[in-house]
Write a protein that holds these residues in place. Structure first.
Motif, PDB file in Angstrom:
ATOM      1  N   ILE A 199       0.826  -1.207   0.000  1.00 56.22           N
ATOM      2  CA  ILE A 199       0.000   0.000   0.000  1.00 56.22           C
ATOM      3  C   ILE A 199       0.861   1.258   0.000  1.00 56.22           C
ATOM      4  N   SER A 255       0.510   3.815  -3.039  1.00 54.86           N
ATOM      5  CA  SER A 255      -0.368   4.962  -2.795  1.00 54.86           C
ATOM      6  C   SER A 255       0.231   6.013  -1.877  1.00 54.86           C
ATOM      7  N   GLU A 291     -11.846   2.696  -0.306  1.00 57.42           N
ATOM      8  CA  GLU A 291     -11.611   3.670  -1.381  1.00 57.42           C
ATOM      9  C   GLU A 291     -12.760   4.667  -1.478  1.00 57.42           C
ATOM     10  N   LEU A 307     -10.523   7.006   1.243  1.00 56.43           N
ATOM     11  CA  LEU A 307      -9.447   7.541   0.415  1.00 56.43           C
ATOM     12  C   LEU A 307      -9.939   8.584  -0.581  1.00 56.43           C
ATOM     13  N   HIS A 330       0.147  12.278  -6.985  1.00 55.40           N
ATOM     14  CA  HIS A 330      -1.266  12.072  -7.295  1.00 55.40           C
ATOM     15  C   HIS A 330      -1.728  12.940  -8.464  1.00 55.40           C
ATOM     16  N   TRP A 332      -6.389   2.684  -6.201  1.00 57.22           N
ATOM     17  CA  TRP A 332      -6.420   2.469  -4.763  1.00 57.22           C
ATOM     18  C   TRP A 332      -7.274   1.259  -4.393  1.00 57.22           C
ATOM     19  N   TRP A 380      -5.569  -1.956  -2.376  1.00 57.87           N
ATOM     20  CA  TRP A 380      -6.103  -2.384  -1.085  1.00 57.87           C
ATOM     21  C   TRP A 380      -6.633  -3.813  -1.158  1.00 57.87           C
TER      22      TRP A 380
END
Length: 318
Positions: free
Chosen positions: A46, A50, A97, A101, A199, A213, A217
């Motif tokens: 992760i 991310s 997500e 997120l 990002h 994402w 995950w």
């Protein structure tokens, strides 16, 4: 002088005198290190993809394993329980997500960390509500995992190798190779690295943060389920495993937060080191060496090599 000799030289003399016992200690530490590495892989996966440090990875291991065992207790066949448990981790990935997120894109790292701590508490409370707080035996035989042991004669003595420990080592190596290929050779893997780097830049070239994402995950959930199965096969599945999972933090500090090989090496160093120190120097430091050895070693690394063995040194120019 005799006391210093017994403290510092005595254990090495004992290692040389009983090499088979020393190898048994190293093997048990090796297996523990492999399992620490499996937990750390979820963190690395992760964070590498991310930029989020997922404090909830430890409870995800427990949650996935308890879901598997509970489904089988309800009468679901073993391998169908595995598939359904993967489905549960997939739903969890989409929920994280969508509900967490997606709301926190481009927020400060500390905010994302606090969000995963909140997720930890939510999963722990939900898990206790659904599955109860009692330890549950892993369905080892139903999944076809090997049981029993093999005795090998080494240096005139006997070293015992548990078959489940050998299976855990093999599974860990396969997952490391698979994740390495996934990150370096696949289009999705390259997109994951791009998202971690920036990002906004990833969005500008058409990469969907939401999709990426959710994928990462879910992949971390797969790692959590495999880890929970292997840990549970050696003992039982309970929320106490979350405490063991915290040692993965020390593994990450040693190996580097973005390095898959570092997670493996760090896990082995801690697993073997704590076992050897517990057996040969436990009387000097008192009982419970395994409880604090990993964190002391991590502190030393933070002081002298904070990026870890395989991590990248971060240099910020103003």
């Amino acid at each position: 002088m005799e006391m210093l000799h017994s403290i510092f030289v005595g254990p090495f003399v004992e290692m040389a005198a009983y090499p088979d016992f020393f190898l048994q200690v190293v093997w048990e530490g090796f297996v523990a290190g492999v399992l620490y590495s499996l937990i750390a892989l979820g963190f690395v996966l992760i964070y590498k993809a991310s930029g989020v440090f997922n404090f909830a990875q430890g409870i995800m291991v427990v949650f996935a394993a308890l879901a598997l065992v509970s489904l089988h207790e309800m009468g679901v066949p073993a391998w169908l329980s595995v598939i359904l448990a993967l489905g549960i981790m997939g739903v969890l990935a989409i929920g994280v997500e969508r509900l967490m997120l997606r709301k926190l894109v481009n927020q400060h790292d500390a905010i994302l960390l606090m969000a995963t701590i909140g997720l930890t508490l939510i999963l722990k409370g939900t898990g206790q509500l659904i599955f109860g707080g009692e330890p549950k035996p892993m369905i080892t035989e139903q999944l076809g995992l090997p049981t029993g042991s093999t005795d090998w004669e080494v240096f005139g003595g006997i070293v015992i190798f548990q078959h489940i420990d050998i299976a855990a080592a093999v599974v860990a190596m396969v997952m490391v190779l698979a994740l390495g290929v996934f990150f370096s050779k696949t289009r999705i893997g390259r997109a994951l690295r791009a998202v971690a780097d920036d990002h906004q830049a990833a969005l500008s070239v058409g990469i969907s943060l939401n999709q990426i994402w959710a994928i990462v995950w879910f992949a971390s959930g797969i790692v959590a389920l495999v880890t929970g199965i292997m840990w549970g096969a050696r003992s039982e599945v309970s929320f106490a495993l979350e405490i063991i999972a915290l040692k993965a933090l020390a593994v990450l500090i040693l190996g580097g937060f973005t390095s898959i090989p570092g997670a493996i090496v760090g896990g082995l160093v801690i697993g073997i080191g704590e076992k050897v120190f517990e057996v040969y120097w436990g009387a000097l430091f008192g009982s419970g060496v395994e409880a604090w050895f990993a964190y002391v070693l991590a502190l030393i690394f933070l002081l002298f090599r904070p990026q870890g063995l395989f991590g990248e040194r971060i240099i910020e120019r103003v």
